[in-house]
Design a protein around this motif. Structure first.
Motif, PDB file in Angstrom:
ATOM      1  N   ARG A 217       0.848  -1.208   0.000  1.00  0.00           N
ATOM      2  CA  ARG A 217       0.000   0.000   0.000  1.00  0.00           C
ATOM      3  C   ARG A 217       0.884   1.260   0.000  1.00  0.00           C
ATOM      4  O   ARG A 217       0.618   2.210  -0.719  1.00  0.00           O
ATOM      5  N   GLU A 218       1.936   1.253   0.791  1.00  0.00           N
ATOM      6  CA  GLU A 218       2.838   2.411   0.845  1.00  0.00           C
ATOM      7  C   GLU A 218       3.597   2.576  -0.471  1.00  0.00           C
ATOM      8  O   GLU A 218       3.733   3.683  -0.978  1.00  0.00           O
ATOM      9  N   VAL A 219       4.070   1.441  -1.002  1.00  0.00           N
ATOM     10  CA  VAL A 219       4.861   1.491  -2.239  1.00  0.00           C
ATOM     11  C   VAL A 219       4.049   2.141  -3.360  1.00  0.00           C
ATOM     12  O   VAL A 219       4.567   2.946  -4.140  1.00  0.00           O
ATOM     13  N   LYS A 220       2.760   1.807  -3.396  1.00  0.00           N
ATOM     14  CA  LYS A 220       1.890   2.307  -4.469  1.00  0.00           C
ATOM     15  C   LYS A 220       1.684   3.820  -4.417  1.00  0.00           C
ATOM     16  O   LYS A 220       1.256   4.425  -5.397  1.00  0.00           O
ATOM     17  N   LYS A 221       1.959   4.409  -3.251  1.00  0.00           N
ATOM     18  CA  LYS A 221       1.764   5.861  -3.108  1.00  0.00           C
ATOM     19  C   LYS A 221       2.869   6.659  -3.812  1.00  0.00           C
ATOM     20  O   LYS A 221       2.769   7.873  -3.943  1.00  0.00           O
ATOM     21  N   PHE A 222       3.958   5.980  -4.202  1.00  0.00           N
ATOM     22  CA  PHE A 222       5.113   6.693  -4.766  1.00  0.00           C
ATOM     23  C   PHE A 222       5.306   6.353  -6.238  1.00  0.00           C
ATOM     24  O   PHE A 222       4.960   5.263  -6.686  1.00  0.00           O
ATOM     25  N   LYS A 223       5.892   7.313  -6.983  1.00  0.00           N
ATOM     26  CA  LYS A 223       6.361   7.006  -8.330  1.00  0.00           C
ATOM     27  C   LYS A 223       7.595   6.114  -8.151  1.00  0.00           C
ATOM     28  O   LYS A 223       8.387   6.347  -7.213  1.00  0.00           O
ATOM     29  N   PRO A 224       7.786   5.115  -9.042  1.00  0.00           N
ATOM     30  CA  PRO A 224       8.898   4.167  -8.855  1.00  0.00           C
ATOM     31  C   PRO A 224      10.244   4.825  -8.567  1.00  0.00           C
ATOM     32  O   PRO A 224      10.977   4.380  -7.684  1.00  0.00           O
ATOM     33  N   ASP A 225      10.571   5.921  -9.272  1.00  0.00           N
ATOM     34  CA  ASP A 225      11.903   6.518  -9.056  1.00  0.00           C
ATOM     35  C   ASP A 225      11.956   7.422  -7.820  1.00  0.00           C
ATOM     36  O   ASP A 225      13.004   7.950  -7.472  1.00  0.00           O
ATOM     37  N   GLU A 226      10.807   7.585  -7.146  1.00  0.00           N
ATOM     38  CA  GLU A 226      10.812   8.399  -5.913  1.00  0.00           C
ATOM     39  C   GLU A 226      10.590   7.550  -4.671  1.00  0.00           C
ATOM     40  O   GLU A 226      10.441   8.062  -3.556  1.00  0.00           O
ATOM     41  N   LEU A 227      10.568   6.240  -4.854  1.00  0.00           N
ATOM     42  CA  LEU A 227      10.304   5.326  -3.738  1.00  0.00           C
ATOM     43  C   LEU A 227      11.409   5.426  -2.680  1.00  0.00           C
ATOM     44  O   LEU A 227      12.591   5.246  -2.997  1.00  0.00           O
ATOM     45  N   PRO A 228      11.050   5.735  -1.417  1.00  0.00           N
ATOM     46  CA  PRO A 228      12.086   5.820  -0.371  1.00  0.00           C
ATOM     47  C   PRO A 228      12.454   4.416   0.123  1.00  0.00           C
ATOM     48  O   PRO A 228      12.069   3.993   1.211  1.00  0.00           O
ATOM     49  N   LYS A 229      13.229   3.714  -0.706  1.00  0.00           N
ATOM     50  CA  LYS A 229      13.506   2.294  -0.454  1.00  0.00           C
ATOM     51  C   LYS A 229      14.181   2.055   0.895  1.00  0.00           C
ATOM     52  O   LYS A 229      13.845   1.119   1.617  1.00  0.00           O
ATOM     53  N   ALA A 230      15.144   2.917   1.219  1.00  0.00           N
ATOM     54  CA  ALA A 230      15.887   2.696   2.469  1.00  0.00           C
ATOM     55  C   ALA A 230      14.967   2.849   3.679  1.00  0.00           C
ATOM     56  O   ALA A 230      15.055   2.070   4.643  1.00  0.00           O
ATOM     57  N   ASP A 231      14.064   3.847   3.642  1.00  0.00           N
ATOM     58  CA  ASP A 231      13.125   4.044   4.757  1.00  0.00           C
ATOM     59  C   ASP A 231      12.146   2.867   4.856  1.00  0.00           C
ATOM     60  O   ASP A 231      11.835   2.404   5.965  1.00  0.00           O
ATOM     61  N   ILE A 232      11.664   2.421   3.716  1.00  0.00           N
ATOM     62  CA  ILE A 232      10.752   1.259   3.728  1.00  0.00           C
ATOM     63  C   ILE A 232      11.490   0.056   4.316  1.00  0.00           C
ATOM     64  O   ILE A 232      10.977  -0.648   5.200  1.00  0.00           O
TER      65      ILE A 232
END
Ligand code: KG4
Ligand code: ZN
Length: 324
Positions: A217-232
């Motif tokens: 659900r959180e991942v879907k809120k972001f554009k792929p290149d703006e995904l805060p991967k480290a925070d997730i």
């Protein structure tokens, strides 16, 4: 007693030679990661064929590394299950053949018991203790009353922890094998960035499918290149480790155990190891296998064959099994 162990339950072809269940004379692992990477996961048929290609090579290398001849081996062992049937067959038939050729016993090892046995390697750990076993296929809290007496106290009712790691990694476009990469990425993120839920389940259960959905659900809120991967990664990792350590400690206290150990591929996870270590401040003795003995390897198989082989009247009749 010198035991040669073979592991081929999933995507590692491994051979190790271990003395008296604790002293590793050699530990050879041939990983298929590069082969399965392009598929994003393990393809069972491809894996089985690769085991066939590699098994003789790893056995030969093991003899050379240990500087030992086959005649000096007291017993041959392999993982019998759970695992991928076509893959398990390769190790099982190789070990049984060696046992027939050299006229020494064949000892079968359960993959889960083998993960627990990884803790006996290079250590003087003795039962009783509580073990949190976390791998790609299993999540269990086990009461290890004796080497050959283990009782499952809690287990997952849906996904295994390693499986969730790999799925969340895929959601974040982190390549296979995702678990270890997600762990590394978590170091650059904040555990407080996302408040992921811990499932409310029964005392003897874990559940991680809700967490997986929450991450999606959180991942879907972001554009792929703006995904805060480290925070997730950091928030997800904190949530998992917190859930696991709390329940393990709960059972240790309930049963009066003062020793808590980790096992399985996810036992390599840095946050889990850190949280386990912190329990020492509260008076517990803790242990986790060396990193190379967390993920699938054959040293743990040979150790298990020494301490806790599958009990049977005729081990040569043992057949592989996929679930357990
Ligand atoms: O025990 P294992 O090698 O194979 C099974 O028996 O399943 O465990 C593999 C699992 C994979 O899901 C992998 O992503 C996970 O262990 N894993 C990790 C880490 N290293 C391996 N998960 C989280 N953090 C790690 N450092
Ligand atoms: Zn495993």
């Amino acid at each position: 007693m010198i035991i040669l162990g073979l592991e081929s339950s999933c995507d590692e072809t491994a051979c190790a030679i271990v003395k008296d269940g604790r002293e590793v004379l050699c530990n050879v692992v041939s990983s298929q990661i590069k082969i399965h990477e392009k598929f994003g996961g393990v393809v069972p048929e491809v894996a089985a064929r690769e085991h066939l290609n590699s098994i003789n090579i790893v056995v030969k290398e093991a003899y050379e590394k240990a500087n030992i001849s086959p005649n000096e081996i007291d017993a041959f062992s392999s993982t019998v299950g759970p695992g991928l049937v076509g893959c398990l067959l390769v190790g099982l038939n190789a070990a049984k053949t060696l046992s027939l050729v050299y006229d020494k016993p064949y000892l079968g090892a359960n993959h889960l018991n083998a993960h627990v046995s990884a803790n006996f390697i290079n250590s003087d750990l003795k039962p009783p203790f509580i073990c949190l076993l976390v791998s790609g296929g299993h999540t269990q809290i086990i009461s290890v009353e004796d080497y050959d007496k283990q009782t499952i106290l809690a287990q997952t009712i849906d996904d295994a922890v390693g499986e969730v790691y790999d799925k969340v990694a895929r959601l974040c476009s982190i390549p296979y094998p995702g678990g270890i990469l997600l762990d590394k990425m978590a170091h650059d993120g904040s555990k407080d960035a996302f408040n992921f839920p811990q499932a409310k389940v029964k005392e003897d259960e874990f559940s991680f499918s809700g967490l997986k959905t929450a991450v999606l659900r959180e991942v879907k809120k972001f554009k792929p290149d703006e995904l805060p991967k480290a925070d997730i990664a950091a928030s997800f990792q904190y949530c998992i480790a917190d859930t696991l350590i709390k329940k393990t400690k709960y059972f240790a206290d309930k049963l009066g155990y003062k020793t808590i150990v980790l096992a399985g591929g996810v036992a390599a996870n840095s946050e889990l190891r850190k949280r386990l270590k912190e329990l020492e401040e509260k008076g517990y003795k803790t242990q986790a296998p060396e990193l190379k003995y967390c993920t699938d390897n054959a040293a743990m198989v040979a150790s298990c064959a020494y301490f806790n082989p599958i009990k049977t009247d005729n081990s040569l009749m043992l057949e592989v099994f996929s679930r357990g």
